[in-house]
Design a protein around this motif. Structure first.
Motif, short mmCIF file in Angstrom:
data_model
loop_
_atom_site.label_atom_id
_atom_site.label_comp_id
_atom_site.label_asym_id
_atom_site.label_seq_id
_atom_site.Cartn_x
_atom_site.Cartn_y
_atom_site.Cartn_z
N UNK A 37 193.76 22.29 31.99
CA UNK A 37 194.67 21.18 31.82
C UNK A 37 195.20 20.98 30.42
N UNK A 38 194.38 21.30 29.40
CA UNK A 38 194.83 21.09 28.03
C UNK A 38 195.82 22.16 27.58
N UNK A 39 195.99 23.22 28.39
CA UNK A 39 196.88 24.31 27.99
C UNK A 39 197.99 24.57 29.00
N UNK A 66 195.58 16.14 34.88
CA UNK A 66 196.95 15.89 34.45
C UNK A 66 197.05 15.03 33.20
N UNK A 67 196.03 14.19 32.95
CA UNK A 67 196.05 13.34 31.76
C UNK A 67 196.08 14.17 30.48
N UNK A 68 195.59 15.42 30.54
CA UNK A 68 195.60 16.26 29.34
C UNK A 68 197.04 16.58 28.92
N UNK A 69 197.91 16.84 29.90
CA UNK A 69 199.32 17.09 29.59
C UNK A 69 199.96 15.82 29.03
N UNK A 70 199.59 14.67 29.56
CA UNK A 70 200.13 13.42 29.05
C UNK A 70 199.67 13.17 27.62
N UNK A 71 198.44 13.56 27.33
CA UNK A 71 197.93 13.42 25.96
C UNK A 71 198.72 14.32 25.00
N UNK A 72 198.97 15.55 25.40
CA UNK A 72 199.74 16.47 24.56
C UNK A 72 201.16 15.96 24.34
N UNK A 73 201.68 15.25 25.32
CA UNK A 73 203.02 14.69 25.19
C UNK A 73 203.03 13.37 24.42
N UNK A 74 201.85 12.88 24.04
CA UNK A 74 201.77 11.64 23.28
C UNK A 74 202.04 10.41 24.10
N UNK A 84 195.95 7.48 36.70
CA UNK A 84 195.28 8.77 36.54
C UNK A 84 194.01 8.78 37.39
N UNK A 85 193.60 9.98 37.79
CA UNK A 85 192.36 10.08 38.58
C UNK A 85 191.66 11.39 38.26
N UNK A 92 211.24 11.62 30.46
CA UNK A 92 211.08 10.78 31.65
C UNK A 92 210.51 9.41 31.26
N UNK A 93 209.45 9.41 30.44
CA UNK A 93 208.84 8.16 30.02
C UNK A 93 209.75 7.37 29.10
N UNK A 94 210.44 8.06 28.22
CA UNK A 94 211.33 7.39 27.25
C UNK A 94 212.42 6.60 27.95
N UNK A 95 212.93 7.12 29.05
CA UNK A 95 214.03 6.46 29.75
C UNK A 95 213.55 5.61 30.93
N UNK A 96 212.29 5.20 30.88
CA UNK A 96 211.79 4.22 31.83
C UNK A 96 211.06 4.75 33.04
N UNK A 97 210.88 6.06 33.16
CA UNK A 97 210.16 6.62 34.30
C UNK A 97 208.67 6.39 34.18
N UNK A 98 208.00 6.21 35.31
CA UNK A 98 206.56 6.03 35.32
C UNK A 98 205.86 7.38 35.40
N UNK A 99 204.66 7.45 34.85
CA UNK A 99 203.95 8.72 34.78
C UNK A 99 202.49 8.53 35.20
N UNK A 100 201.83 9.66 35.46
CA UNK A 100 200.42 9.65 35.81
C UNK A 100 199.88 11.06 35.82
N UNK A 101 198.59 11.18 36.09
CA UNK A 101 197.95 12.49 36.10
C UNK A 101 196.92 12.59 37.20
N UNK A 102 196.86 13.74 37.86
CA UNK A 102 195.90 14.01 38.92
C UNK A 102 194.98 15.13 38.46
N UNK A 103 193.68 14.96 38.64
CA UNK A 103 192.65 15.90 38.19
C UNK A 103 192.64 15.94 36.66
#
Length: 349
Positions: free
Chosen positions: A108-110, A136-144, A183-184, A123-134
């Protein structure tokens, strides 16, 4: 606004037939999710999240939820089990009306490419909602994109995540919903997370019906830990922790003191606390209390014992203290939990 799937799939296909139904008289506008699959994503976690939405539509016989499955380039993605999954489109389908859930696996971190990271940032900048499965939070962390919000990912990958992002500490809970971020840890927790969203949208009774179809329980809340105390203790392979844990389970109604348990393994109380914090991620007192609360919750569901008797049988000498700790762990009072658990049991029958 144009539906995100107008170019991909008509909404009528999202309402499958089934033998059992649960009519929703006043459905809200279709709520859309986008599952963004990264290479070697976990198939179980992805399907557990998506199919829960399908079951909700089937029961309601209305398109309560819509979904699109996406990849970086619009091509099929190989899961960690070696099964390829076809998708509906690529990153250009990330409309702001989609709640995007990034699905990844052991890497996930790579797994997320610069193009994916850029797309979910926009997506997040323009108001979209985000989340992570398994993971997926690692990608969100890399994206800040995690900021100061609560989040989680699968326990197996948490040590590596913390090494990569020392300023971000994931929750040990099965899933987290913090505002627009969900996230889950994957697996059954993905089902539980989606059921919590369904309960928020259409109430507990409908969520229980969906959970029954999933052979799940609607009361598996986000407050529950990903791993049981036994699993964490076994993983530690520390004989002192295992001995103390066995003593905790053997003495639920008549709790031992921490000094007594330390004496059993030839350690000081401070040494035992250090061991638990290192290997279990919590103090021995917290582990012991959670074991007793889990027993109490079972007694509330399975017996007619009064709340006071349940408190006593679980090693609490005060009903008020028991209720306070129970609410902190499960987010509801013992009385509320008993009502909900009994209701779920009646529906199962």
């Amino acid at each position: 606004m144009t539906r995100p799937t107008d170019k991909i799939r008509p909404v009528t296909e999202l309402v499958p037939s089934g033998a059992f139904s649960y009519p929703i008289k006043m459905p809200k506008p279709t709520r859309w999710f986008g599952f963004l699959l990264l290479p070697e994503f976990t198939l179980l976690a992805f399907s557990s999240a998506l199919d829960t939405l399908r079951i909700a539509n089937q029961l309601a016989q209305k398109p309560l939820y819509g979904w699109v499955v996406l990849s970086e380039n619009g091509g099929a993605v190989m899961s960690s089990s070696g099964v390829q999954v076809g998708v509906h489109g690529g990153l250009d389908e990330l409309g702001t009306d989609l709640h995007v859930l990034v699905c990844s696996g052991n890497h996930g971190t790579e797994a997320a490419s610069p193009a994916v990271l850029g797309a979910i940032r926009r997506h997040a900048k323009f108001g979209g909602q985000i989340g992570g499965v398994c993971t997926g939070a690692a990608a969100l962390a890399r994206a800040g994109l995690l900021g100061n919000r609560r989040f989680t990912l699968h326990w197996e990958n948490q040590p590596g995540f913390i090494e990569a992002f020392p300023d971000l500490i994931p929750s040990t809970r099965r899933f987290e919903v913090d505002g627009p971020l969900m996230t889950c840890g994957g697996g059954a927790a993905a089902t539980e997370m989606m059921i919590s969203i369904i309960a928020e949208d259409y109430g507990e009774d409908f969520a229980v019906a969906v959970a029954d179809m999933c052979l799940n329980r609607a009361d598996q809340g986000q407050r529950l830990e990903q791993r049981s105390s036994i699993a964490k203790a076994i993983n530690s392979r520390n004989p002192k922790i295992l001995t103390v844990l066995r003593a905790m389970y053997d003495h639920i109604e008549d709790p031992l003191t921490l000094d007594d348990m330390a004496d059993r393994v030839g350690a000081s109380r401070r040494q035992m606390e250090r061991l638990f914090n290192r290997y279990m991620g919590e103090s021995p007192a917290q582990t012991y209390r959670n074991i007793r609360l889990d027993r109490a919750r079972s007694l509330l569901a399975e017996t007619d014992m009064s709340v006071l008797d349940v408190a006593t049988a679980s090693g609490f000498n005060s009903a008020d203290l028991f209720s306070r700790h129970f609410r902190a762990r499960y987010g509801e009072t013992p009385f509320g939990a008993r009502t909900k658990l009994r209701k779920a049991a009646r529906q199962e029958d």
